[in-house]
Design a protein around this motif. Structure first.
Motif, PDB file in Angstrom:
ATOM      1  N   GLU A  60       0.828  -1.203   0.000  1.00 12.23           N
ATOM      2  CA  GLU A  60       0.000   0.000   0.000  1.00 12.23           C
ATOM      3  C   GLU A  60       0.870   1.263   0.000  1.00 12.23           C
ATOM      4  O   GLU A  60       0.527   2.264  -0.634  1.00 12.23           O
ATOM      5  CB  GLU A  60      -0.933   0.018   1.206  1.00 12.23           C
ATOM      6  CG  GLU A  60      -2.128  -0.912   1.102  1.00 12.23           C
ATOM      7  CD  GLU A  60      -3.183  -0.414   0.125  1.00 12.23           C
ATOM      8  OE1 GLU A  60      -3.074   0.718  -0.376  1.00 12.23           O
ATOM      9  OE2 GLU A  60      -4.127  -1.176  -0.149  1.00 12.23           O
ATOM     10  N   ALA A  61       1.998   1.212   0.708  1.00 12.29           N
ATOM     11  CA  ALA A  61       2.896   2.365   0.763  1.00 12.29           C
ATOM     12  C   ALA A  61       3.450   2.685  -0.619  1.00 12.29           C
ATOM     13  O   ALA A  61       3.527   3.853  -1.021  1.00 12.29           O
ATOM     14  CB  ALA A  61       4.030   2.101   1.749  1.00 12.29           C
ATOM     15  N   GLU A  62       3.838   1.650  -1.349  1.00 10.92           N
ATOM     16  CA  GLU A  62       4.359   1.852  -2.704  1.00 10.92           C
ATOM     17  C   GLU A  62       3.275   2.420  -3.620  1.00 10.92           C
ATOM     18  O   GLU A  62       3.525   3.324  -4.429  1.00 10.92           O
ATOM     19  CB  GLU A  62       4.890   0.531  -3.259  1.00 10.92           C
ATOM     20  CG  GLU A  62       5.536   0.671  -4.629  1.00 10.92           C
ATOM     21  CD  GLU A  62       6.140  -0.632  -5.123  1.00 10.92           C
ATOM     22  OE1 GLU A  62       6.618  -0.657  -6.269  1.00 10.92           O
ATOM     23  OE2 GLU A  62       6.137  -1.619  -4.363  1.00 10.92           O
ATOM     24  N   PHE A  63       2.063   1.900  -3.476  1.00 12.10           N
ATOM     25  CA  PHE A  63       0.922   2.383  -4.257  1.00 12.10           C
ATOM     26  C   PHE A  63       0.662   3.857  -3.951  1.00 12.10           C
ATOM     27  O   PHE A  63       0.485   4.688  -4.858  1.00 12.10           O
ATOM     28  CB  PHE A  63      -0.302   1.528  -3.924  1.00 12.10           C
ATOM     29  CG  PHE A  63      -1.554   1.890  -4.672  1.00 12.10           C
ATOM     30  CD1 PHE A  63      -1.560   1.977  -6.053  1.00 12.10           C
ATOM     31  CD2 PHE A  63      -2.728   2.139  -3.985  1.00 12.10           C
ATOM     32  CE1 PHE A  63      -2.722   2.306  -6.750  1.00 12.10           C
ATOM     33  CE2 PHE A  63      -3.894   2.462  -4.660  1.00 12.10           C
ATOM     34  CZ  PHE A  63      -3.889   2.550  -6.039  1.00 12.10           C
ATOM     35  N   LEU A  64       0.678   4.206  -2.668  1.00 10.38           N
ATOM     36  CA  LEU A  64       0.452   5.585  -2.253  1.00 10.38           C
ATOM     37  C   LEU A  64       1.520   6.526  -2.803  1.00 10.38           C
ATOM     38  O   LEU A  64       1.214   7.655  -3.230  1.00 10.38           O
ATOM     39  CB  LEU A  64       0.446   5.677  -0.725  1.00 10.38           C
ATOM     40  CG  LEU A  64      -0.885   5.511  -0.013  1.00 10.38           C
ATOM     41  CD1 LEU A  64      -0.660   5.475   1.494  1.00 10.38           C
ATOM     42  CD2 LEU A  64      -1.845   6.630  -0.384  1.00 10.38           C
ATOM     43  N   THR A  65       2.765   6.086  -2.782  1.00  9.55           N
ATOM     44  CA  THR A  65       3.854   6.924  -3.280  1.00  9.55           C
ATOM     45  C   THR A  65       3.608   7.322  -4.729  1.00  9.55           C
ATOM     46  O   THR A  65       3.788   8.488  -5.109  1.00  9.55           O
ATOM     47  CB  THR A  65       5.193   6.181  -3.162  1.00  9.55           C
ATOM     48  OG1 THR A  65       5.476   5.955  -1.782  1.00  9.55           O
ATOM     49  CG2 THR A  65       6.333   6.999  -3.773  1.00  9.55           C
ATOM     50  N   ASN A  66       3.175   6.375  -5.547  1.00  8.63           N
ATOM     51  CA  ASN A  66       2.899   6.671  -6.953  1.00  8.63           C
ATOM     52  C   ASN A  66       1.750   7.666  -7.105  1.00  8.63           C
ATOM     53  O   ASN A  66       1.790   8.559  -7.965  1.00  8.63           O
ATOM     54  CB  ASN A  66       2.576   5.378  -7.708  1.00  8.63           C
ATOM     55  CG  ASN A  66       3.772   4.458  -7.831  1.00  8.63           C
ATOM     56  OD1 ASN A  66       4.908   4.910  -7.876  1.00  8.63           O
ATOM     57  ND2 ASN A  66       3.532   3.156  -7.880  1.00  8.63           N
ATOM     58  N   LEU A  67       0.722   7.528  -6.273  1.00  9.53           N
ATOM     59  CA  LEU A  67      -0.418   8.440  -6.343  1.00  9.53           C
ATOM     60  C   LEU A  67      -0.024   9.851  -5.918  1.00  9.53           C
ATOM     61  O   LEU A  67      -0.374  10.839  -6.579  1.00  9.53           O
ATOM     62  CB  LEU A  67      -1.554   7.926  -5.447  1.00  9.53           C
ATOM     63  CG  LEU A  67      -2.184   6.590  -5.845  1.00  9.53           C
ATOM     64  CD1 LEU A  67      -3.147   6.113  -4.758  1.00  9.53           C
ATOM     65  CD2 LEU A  67      -2.921   6.711  -7.181  1.00  9.53           C
ATOM     66  N   ASP A  69       2.987  11.123  -5.909  1.00  6.15           N
ATOM     67  CA  ASP A  69       3.902  11.650  -6.920  1.00  6.15           C
ATOM     68  C   ASP A  69       3.145  12.208  -8.117  1.00  6.15           C
ATOM     69  O   ASP A  69       3.539  13.232  -8.691  1.00  6.15           O
ATOM     70  CB  ASP A  69       4.876  10.572  -7.378  1.00  6.15           C
ATOM     71  CG  ASP A  69       5.971  10.287  -6.368  1.00  6.15           C
ATOM     72  OD1 ASP A  69       6.100  11.054  -5.393  1.00  6.15           O
ATOM     73  OD2 ASP A  69       6.695   9.291  -6.546  1.00  6.15           O
ATOM     74  N   SER A  70       2.069  11.549  -8.495  1.00  6.40           N
ATOM     75  CA  SER A  70       1.281  12.010  -9.651  1.00  6.40           C
ATOM     76  C   SER A  70       0.698  13.394  -9.392  1.00  6.40           C
ATOM     77  O   SER A  70       0.703  14.264 -10.271  1.00  6.40           O
ATOM     78  CB  SER A  70       0.150  11.016  -9.957  1.00  6.40           C
ATOM     79  OG  SER A  70       0.675   9.767 -10.372  1.00  6.40           O
ATOM     80  N   ILE A  71       0.196  13.600  -8.178  1.00  3.48           N
ATOM     81  CA  ILE A  71      -0.306  14.932  -7.828  1.00  3.48           C
ATOM     82  C   ILE A  71       0.849  15.927  -7.797  1.00  3.48           C
ATOM     83  O   ILE A  71       0.727  17.066  -8.280  1.00  3.48           O
ATOM     84  CB  ILE A  71      -1.022  14.906  -6.463  1.00  3.48           C
ATOM     85  CG1 ILE A  71      -2.278  14.034  -6.546  1.00  3.48           C
ATOM     86  CG2 ILE A  71      -1.391  16.315  -6.023  1.00  3.48           C
ATOM     87  CD1 ILE A  71      -3.021  13.895  -5.229  1.00  3.48           C
ATOM     88  N   GLY A  72       1.982  15.504  -7.227  1.00  7.02           N
ATOM     89  CA  GLY A  72       3.137  16.388  -7.154  1.00  7.02           C
ATOM     90  C   GLY A  72       3.643  16.820  -8.523  1.00  7.02           C
ATOM     91  O   GLY A  72       3.993  17.992  -8.725  1.00  7.02           O
ATOM     92  N   TYR A  73       3.681  15.901  -9.489  1.00  7.16           N
ATOM     93  CA  TYR A  73       4.116  16.254 -10.837  1.00  7.16           C
ATOM     94  C   TYR A  73       3.176  17.291 -11.447  1.00  7.16           C
ATOM     95  O   TYR A  73       3.608  18.243 -12.100  1.00  7.16           O
ATOM     96  CB  TYR A  73       4.155  15.013 -11.730  1.00  7.16           C
ATOM     97  CG  TYR A  73       5.163  13.967 -11.310  1.00  7.16           C
ATOM     98  CD1 TYR A  73       6.384  14.327 -10.741  1.00  7.16           C
ATOM     99  CD2 TYR A  73       4.895  12.616 -11.485  1.00  7.16           C
ATOM    100  CE1 TYR A  73       7.302  13.371 -10.351  1.00  7.16           C
ATOM    101  CE2 TYR A  73       5.813  11.644 -11.095  1.00  7.16           C
ATOM    102  CZ  TYR A  73       7.006  12.030 -10.532  1.00  7.16           C
ATOM    103  OH  TYR A  73       7.908  11.076 -10.148  1.00  7.16           O
ATOM    104  N   ASN A  74       1.887  17.107 -11.240  1.00  6.69           N
ATOM    105  CA  ASN A  74       0.892  18.040 -11.755  1.00  6.69           C
ATOM    106  C   ASN A  74       1.080  19.422 -11.129  1.00  6.69           C
ATOM    107  O   ASN A  74       1.057  20.457 -11.802  1.00  6.69           O
ATOM    108  CB  ASN A  74      -0.508  17.498 -11.457  1.00  6.69           C
ATOM    109  CG  ASN A  74      -1.608  18.248 -12.166  1.00  6.69           C
ATOM    110  OD1 ASN A  74      -1.385  18.946 -13.148  1.00  6.69           O
ATOM    111  ND2 ASN A  74      -2.819  18.110 -11.674  1.00  6.69           N
ATOM    112  N   LEU A  75       1.288  19.437  -9.812  1.00 12.38           N
ATOM    113  CA  LEU A  75       1.514  20.697  -9.092  1.00 12.38           C
ATOM    114  C   LEU A  75       2.746  21.426  -9.635  1.00 12.38           C
ATOM    115  O   LEU A  75       2.709  22.641  -9.873  1.00 12.38           O
ATOM    116  CB  LEU A  75       1.666  20.397  -7.604  1.00 12.38           C
ATOM    117  CG  LEU A  75       1.929  21.546  -6.630  1.00 12.38           C
ATOM    118  CD1 LEU A  75       1.442  21.161  -5.224  1.00 12.38           C
ATOM    119  CD2 LEU A  75       3.408  21.920  -6.540  1.00 12.38           C
TER     120      LEU A  75
END
Length: 220
Positions: A60-67, A69-75
């Motif tokens: 779950e931690a790995e899954f969360l990191t990807n999610l 990161d996706s918001i962070g890239y957009n930001l």
């Protein structure tokens, strides 16, 4: 980005808002699953069963990191244009984690990452507005009684100190610096008595020393 460094094919404001909202729904479900697992582990003493739960938490931690990161890239692409989305979507979802806490260090890690990104990339007004919340999260993230021994949580907290010092008004740390500086110094001092090869968490030690220097330079 193109050759001039300009970002290409950005999402529109509406698309970025929808994208962020959908990611947050998935993140919320993952937080719930992790919280349930963590709560269940408090009454599990069988080693094999605990190992299974820990594997689930890790996945779950790995899954969360990807999610996250996706918001962070957009930001980082939207920069100041992302501020209304941050206000509408990120603040209600992650702000309470920084102010009221959580039983999940990974949720706190995600909140700190996004607030660090906002203070660093979304302009001076956003830095002023959100640095106070970030400072509260940083203090808790550096507290070994709260952070669950999560090295990555301490690392992002140290990074947050540097970003607040660089981008936020000096008064943000006017009271809290007395709490934060000794914590950073305690981490950084490990480098005085050991070689680099002997330091278990070298990046954390080096970043703490760097954050102290940044505090001194930008806050004085």
């Amino acid at each position: 980005t193109d050759e001039s460094g300009m970002h290409m094919a950005l999402l529109t404001q509406h698309e970025a808002t929808q994208f962020t909202s959908r990611l947050l729904k998935v993140i919320g479900l993952s937080f719930k699953r992790r919280s349930d697992i963590i709560s269940s582990m408090s009454c599990i003493f069988d080693a094999d069963q605990r190992a299974e739960y820990e594997d689930s938490l890790s996945a779950e931690a790995e899954f969360l990191t990807n999610l996250i990161d996706s918001i962070g890239y957009n930001l980082k692409c939207q920069k100041e244009a992302f501020v209304p989305i941050f206000e509408e979507c990120i603040l209600p979802a992650f702000g309470p984690i920084l102010t009221h806490g959580t039983n999940d260090p990974r949720a706190r890690f995600g909140a700190l990452c996004l607030f660090c990104d906002c203070v660093e990339h979304c302009g001076p007004e956003a830095a002023e507005r959100y640095s106070v919340l970030l400072s509260k999260g940083v203090i808790q993230g550096l507290n070994d009684e709260i952070n669950g021994g999560e090295i990555e949580l301490k690392e992002v907290s140290v990074y947050g100190v540097s970003q607040i010092a660089r981008h936020a008004p000096k008064e943000t740390f006017s009271i809290e610096v007395g709490k934060i500086a000794p914590q950073l110094l305690s981490i950084a001092k490990e480098g005085e008595s050991k070689t680099k090869d002997e330091i278990e968490n070298l990046r954390l030690v080096e970043n703490s020393a760097s954050a102290l220097a940044t505090l001194s330079f930008f806050q004085n």
